[in-house]
Design an enzyme around this catalytic site. Sequence first.
Site, PDB file in Angstrom:
ATOM      1  N   GLU A 110       0.822  -1.216   0.000  1.00  0.00           N
ATOM      2  CA  GLU A 110       0.000   0.000   0.000  1.00  0.00           C
ATOM      3  C   GLU A 110       0.852   1.260   0.000  1.00  0.00           C
ATOM      4  O   GLU A 110       0.536   2.229  -0.697  1.00  0.00           O
ATOM      5  CB  GLU A 110      -0.951  -0.011   1.197  1.00  0.00           C
ATOM      6  CG  GLU A 110      -2.063  -1.035   1.061  1.00  0.00           C
ATOM      7  CD  GLU A 110      -3.000  -1.059   2.257  1.00  0.00           C
ATOM      8  OE1 GLU A 110      -2.798  -0.244   3.186  1.00  0.00           O
ATOM      9  OE2 GLU A 110      -3.935  -1.882   2.275  1.00  0.00           O
ATOM     10  N   HIS A 145     -10.192   1.602   0.315  1.00  0.00           N
ATOM     11  CA  HIS A 145     -10.607   0.762   1.442  1.00  0.00           C
ATOM     12  C   HIS A 145     -12.118   0.569   1.505  1.00  0.00           C
ATOM     13  O   HIS A 145     -12.604  -0.180   2.358  1.00  0.00           O
ATOM     14  CB  HIS A 145     -10.098   1.354   2.759  1.00  0.00           C
ATOM     15  CG  HIS A 145      -8.649   1.081   3.014  1.00  0.00           C
ATOM     16  ND1 HIS A 145      -7.651   1.709   2.309  1.00  0.00           N
ATOM     17  CD2 HIS A 145      -8.030   0.231   3.869  1.00  0.00           C
ATOM     18  CE1 HIS A 145      -6.471   1.262   2.729  1.00  0.00           C
ATOM     19  NE2 HIS A 145      -6.678   0.365   3.668  1.00  0.00           N
TER      20      HIS A 145
END
Length: 321
Positions: free
Chosen positions: A170, A203
Amino acid sequence: MTEDDDLMSALSSDQTRSDSGGLAPPEGLCWGSVLSCLLLACSYVGSLYIWKSDLPRDHPSVIKRRFTSVLVVSALSPVFVWAWKEVTGIQTGPSLLALMGIRFEGLIPAIILPLLLTMVLFLGPLIQLAMDCPWGFIDGIKVAVDPRFWALCASDMRWLRNQVVAPLTEELVFRACMLPMLVPCAGPSTAIFTCPLFFGVAHFHHVIELLRFRQGTISGIFLSAVFQFSYTAVFGAYTAFIFLRTGHLVGPVLCHSFCNYMGFPAVSTALEHPHRLTVLSFYVLGVLLFLILLFPMTDPLFYGWPTPVCTLTTTLGSLCS
């Protein structure tokens, strides 16, 4: 050649430099940067769903398959930055790897200082954890240096995901690759707050799984998603700040891993703690020390000034100096 001739020569070049040495952005750079970041974010999230399975996300087989896909996307993510650079025609001094925070200069401070700064922010939760831990300090040290403990952690797929793979991939995709594309267009300050939007929206895919396995009411799931978006956006802005100030990928990765381990501070538990006043005092002290130390501990002079990504902006400003 006179000074006037030098000035005219500089103005007639394809890409001009400001007084601080930054490059003036070419036309269409912003569109190219935003579209590249959007494509990269979609590729990352989309890679999680190429595997068809009726199992929940925490099942070891699901985690292993997702490891494969996100690692492939992450390995290919520098290609997005290279393609963006070629399409937009922007010229950079530092190498592609240096722009992405992979370099040796200032590496040791980049490993230590950002993590210490983050631990200062979590001073309250750390003190609370120490108070509630049944182990003594010496016992904790013995466990930390025991290879069997780390072997046990490495065999846990959820631990590997939360502490290793997710932080590494990420931060590589959403910070190391996106910030070099956003800074020349938006500038350092705006890029810090724009970059986390891609991270926060990414997310939202957790909502799909929560709805799919009916883990809660619809309203509860969406409220949870809004909270998670807000928290990840704020956290993303912080790690983007760390990346910009240090010019290193390792700092954001370690901070991300630490925050995944700590989770969101359990303020409600602290309010009910037997030593509530002491714990809450350390919560407040941690936040105050964090705000005081935020800029000194991330001073670019510790990491090699100017940091590579800051060479892409037309004006260095306070964030890059």
